[in-house]
Design a protein around this motif. Sequence first.
Motif, PDB file in Angstrom:
ATOM      1  N   ALA A  76      -5.908  -6.664   3.748  1.00 25.93           N
ATOM      2  CA  ALA A  76      -6.932  -6.241   4.709  1.00 25.93           C
ATOM      3  C   ALA A  76      -6.968  -4.727   4.883  1.00 25.93           C
ATOM      4  CB  ALA A  76      -6.694  -6.916   6.056  1.00 25.93           C
ATOM      5  N   ASP A  77      -5.846  -4.052   4.558  1.00 29.68           N
ATOM      6  CA  ASP A  77      -5.841  -2.589   4.682  1.00 29.68           C
ATOM      7  C   ASP A  77      -6.591  -1.916   3.535  1.00 29.68           C
ATOM      8  OD1 ASP A  77      -4.118  -2.646   2.483  1.00 29.68           O
ATOM      9  OD2 ASP A  77      -2.326  -2.176   3.637  1.00 29.68           O
ATOM     10  N   GLY A  78      -7.016  -2.698   2.548  1.00 26.22           N
ATOM     11  CA  GLY A  78      -7.781  -2.165   1.426  1.00 26.22           C
ATOM     12  C   GLY A  78      -6.958  -1.388   0.426  1.00 26.22           C
ATOM     13  N   ILE A  79      -5.634  -1.380   0.606  1.00 32.66           N
ATOM     14  CA  ILE A  79      -4.768  -0.589  -0.266  1.00 32.66           C
ATOM     15  C   ILE A  79      -3.719  -1.454  -0.961  1.00 32.66           C
ATOM     16  CG2 ILE A  79      -3.108   1.325  -0.344  1.00 32.66           C
ATOM     17  CD1 ILE A  79      -4.508   2.461   2.141  1.00 32.66           C
ATOM     18  N   ARG A  80      -2.952  -2.185  -0.184  1.00 35.33           N
ATOM     19  CA  ARG A  80      -1.866  -2.978  -0.746  1.00 35.33           C
ATOM     20  C   ARG A  80      -2.381  -4.281  -1.355  1.00 35.33           C
ATOM     21  NH1 ARG A  80       2.047  -3.726   4.203  1.00 35.33           N
ATOM     22  NH2 ARG A  80      -0.011  -4.115   5.167  1.00 35.33           N
ATOM     23  N   THR A  81      -1.515  -4.919  -2.149  1.00 37.82           N
ATOM     24  CA  THR A  81      -1.829  -6.211  -2.738  1.00 37.82           C
ATOM     25  C   THR A  81      -1.044  -7.284  -2.003  1.00 37.82           C
ATOM     26  OG1 THR A  81      -2.220  -5.233  -4.915  1.00 37.82           O
ATOM     27  CG2 THR A  81      -1.813  -7.602  -4.835  1.00 37.82           C
ATOM     28  N   GLU A  82      -1.758  -8.139  -1.315  1.00 38.37           N
ATOM     29  CA  GLU A  82      -1.124  -9.233  -0.591  1.00 38.37           C
ATOM     30  C   GLU A  82      -0.781 -10.357  -1.560  1.00 38.37           C
ATOM     31  OE1 GLU A  82      -2.087 -12.494   2.968  1.00 38.37           O
ATOM     32  OE2 GLU A  82      -3.706 -11.290   2.070  1.00 38.37           O
ATOM     33  N   ILE A  83       0.293 -11.101  -1.269  1.00 38.42           N
ATOM     34  CA  ILE A  83       0.629 -12.294  -2.035  1.00 38.42           C
ATOM     35  C   ILE A  83       0.641 -13.496  -1.091  1.00 38.42           C
ATOM     36  CG2 ILE A  83       1.822 -11.343  -4.034  1.00 38.42           C
ATOM     37  CD1 ILE A  83       4.445 -11.568  -2.541  1.00 38.42           C
ATOM     38  N   VAL A  84       0.028 -14.575  -1.545  1.00 38.48           N
ATOM     39  CA  VAL A  84      -0.034 -15.807  -0.772  1.00 38.48           C
ATOM     40  C   VAL A  84       0.341 -16.966  -1.684  1.00 38.48           C
ATOM     41  CG1 VAL A  84      -1.839 -14.899   0.737  1.00 38.48           C
ATOM     42  CG2 VAL A  84      -2.485 -16.235  -1.283  1.00 38.48           C
ATOM     43  N   CYS A  85       0.721 -18.082  -1.083  1.00 36.23           N
ATOM     44  CA  CYS A  85       0.967 -19.285  -1.863  1.00 36.23           C
ATOM     45  C   CYS A  85      -0.333 -19.655  -2.577  1.00 36.23           C
ATOM     46  CB  CYS A  85       1.417 -20.420  -0.950  1.00 36.23           C
ATOM     47  SG  CYS A  85       1.560 -22.017  -1.783  1.00 36.23           S
ATOM     48  N   GLY A  86      -0.260 -19.836  -3.883  1.00 36.14           N
ATOM     49  CA  GLY A  86      -1.462 -20.125  -4.659  1.00 36.14           C
ATOM     50  C   GLY A  86      -2.075 -21.464  -4.331  1.00 36.14           C
ATOM     51  N   TYR A  87      -1.318 -22.357  -3.702  1.00 39.14           N
ATOM     52  CA  TYR A  87      -1.838 -23.677  -3.369  1.00 39.14           C
ATOM     53  C   TYR A  87      -2.388 -23.740  -1.944  1.00 39.14           C
ATOM     54  CZ  TYR A  87      -1.878 -28.701  -2.341  1.00 39.14           C
ATOM     55  OH  TYR A  87      -2.256 -29.967  -1.950  1.00 39.14           O
ATOM     56  N   CYS A  88      -1.566 -23.384  -0.951  1.00 43.40           N
ATOM     57  CA  CYS A  88      -1.988 -23.565   0.437  1.00 43.40           C
ATOM     58  C   CYS A  88      -2.477 -22.283   1.097  1.00 43.40           C
ATOM     59  CB  CYS A  88      -0.855 -24.165   1.268  1.00 43.40           C
ATOM     60  SG  CYS A  88       0.518 -23.025   1.615  1.00 43.40           S
ATOM     61  N   GLY A  89      -2.247 -21.123   0.465  1.00 40.89           N
ATOM     62  CA  GLY A  89      -2.736 -19.862   1.005  1.00 40.89           C
ATOM     63  C   GLY A  89      -1.870 -19.237   2.072  1.00 40.89           C
ATOM     64  N   ALA A  90      -0.688 -19.790   2.348  1.00 38.90           N
ATOM     65  CA  ALA A  90       0.200 -19.207   3.352  1.00 38.90           C
ATOM     66  C   ALA A  90       0.612 -17.793   2.938  1.00 38.90           C
ATOM     67  CB  ALA A  90       1.439 -20.075   3.542  1.00 38.90           C
ATOM     68  N   HIS A  91       0.599 -16.875   3.886  1.00 42.06           N
ATOM     69  CA  HIS A  91       0.962 -15.483   3.622  1.00 42.06           C
ATOM     70  C   HIS A  91       2.445 -15.386   3.278  1.00 42.06           C
ATOM     71  CE1 HIS A  91       1.061 -11.114   4.019  1.00 42.06           C
ATOM     72  NE2 HIS A  91       2.076 -11.236   4.860  1.00 42.06           N
ATOM     73  N   LEU A  92       2.750 -14.661   2.204  1.00 42.82           N
ATOM     74  CA  LEU A  92       4.132 -14.453   1.778  1.00 42.82           C
ATOM     75  C   LEU A  92       4.597 -13.028   2.040  1.00 42.82           C
ATOM     76  CD1 LEU A  92       3.939 -16.285  -1.676  1.00 42.82           C
ATOM     77  CD2 LEU A  92       4.679 -17.242   0.526  1.00 42.82           C
ATOM     78  N   GLY A  93       3.762 -12.055   1.692  1.00 45.63           N
ATOM     79  CA  GLY A  93       4.131 -10.651   1.832  1.00 45.63           C
ATOM     80  C   GLY A  93       3.228  -9.797   0.971  1.00 45.63           C
ATOM     81  N   HIS A  94       3.833  -8.872   0.219  1.00 48.21           N
ATOM     82  CA  HIS A  94       3.068  -7.984  -0.653  1.00 48.21           C
ATOM     83  C   HIS A  94       3.811  -7.789  -1.968  1.00 48.21           C
ATOM     84  CE1 HIS A  94       1.533  -7.027   3.384  1.00 48.21           C
ATOM     85  NE2 HIS A  94       0.396  -6.779   2.769  1.00 48.21           N
ATOM     86  N   VAL A  95       3.086  -7.386  -2.994  1.00 48.71           N
ATOM     87  CA  VAL A  95       3.699  -7.124  -4.286  1.00 48.71           C
ATOM     88  C   VAL A  95       3.444  -5.671  -4.667  1.00 48.71           C
ATOM     89  CG1 VAL A  95       1.674  -7.897  -5.606  1.00 48.71           C
ATOM     90  CG2 VAL A  95       3.936  -7.947  -6.675  1.00 48.71           C
TER      91      VAL A  95
END
Length: 291
Positions: A76-95
């Motif tokens: 959402a900050d337009g800069i970082r790359t978020e990582i989420v569970c590819g199946y359920c979409g739960a937020h994991l962190g950033h890569v």
Amino acid sequence: MEDKKDFSELEKKVMFEKATERPFTGEYYDFFEEGTYVCKNCGLPLYRSQDKFHSECGWPSFDDEVPGAVRRQLDADGIRTEIVCGYCGAHLGHVFTGEGYTEKDTRHCVNSVSLRFLPKGQKPEKEQIFFAAGCFWGVEHLFKRFDGVLDTEVGFMGGHKENPTYKEVCTGTTGHAETVRVVYDTKIDVEDLIKYFFEIHDFTQVNRQGPDWGEQYRSVIFYTSDEQKEKAEKTKAFLLKRYNVATKIEKASTFWPAEDYHQDYYDKTGGTPYCHYRRTVFDKDIPISLD
């Protein structure tokens, strides 16, 4: 998936509101036992202990993920790359990349509260595998009826175009294959799913299935674990004794879900597959050895 009411307030905030746990406080920050990390929300495997390393960043760090398990998207900050569970979409962190911590030069910075650890030898309750076998409507329709399959979803995998549309994939220029995500109960043997895959389509056809032509209709097993890869290769080797097998066996990559109207297509329309049905390939009465 688990009921959100069973989670702590911190778990809810991190997984569903994209908050971040305080650094150096997570259960798995300084934790290096052998095993598998699964998504706390849906239970599917996300990371293996052999890919975990100590980055001193304050959160668990991994330089690789289970194939096809993690989806990257712009934060959402337009800069970082978020990582989420590819199946359920739960937020994991950033890569992050380019930091030089390991040879893979990648750091998945993950919140401990998004994970659950399974020690070595303990199987996850569910896993996923991806099958491409022509038009995904028929493939999904048949896999939904396999006892032990928990969920299915149609989409695209194996190409270079991010977030492709069905129309784009149909041009044959994206590199993607029409693919079905199959989430299954690990009480069943994935080898039975793989055999079933070979029985519901013509695996001798190259870039084609019935009247559908093009690279997007190729036959592929996209594996997410060593067990799946080994059993797929074993089954293919057995079939090669009798058939010209066109099926490829490849590591899963990002799965891009197709548009909603493609999901559960035949259940919605009341139709039936036009080029997918179960054929007898393996003798069901006599246990066979694939060696």
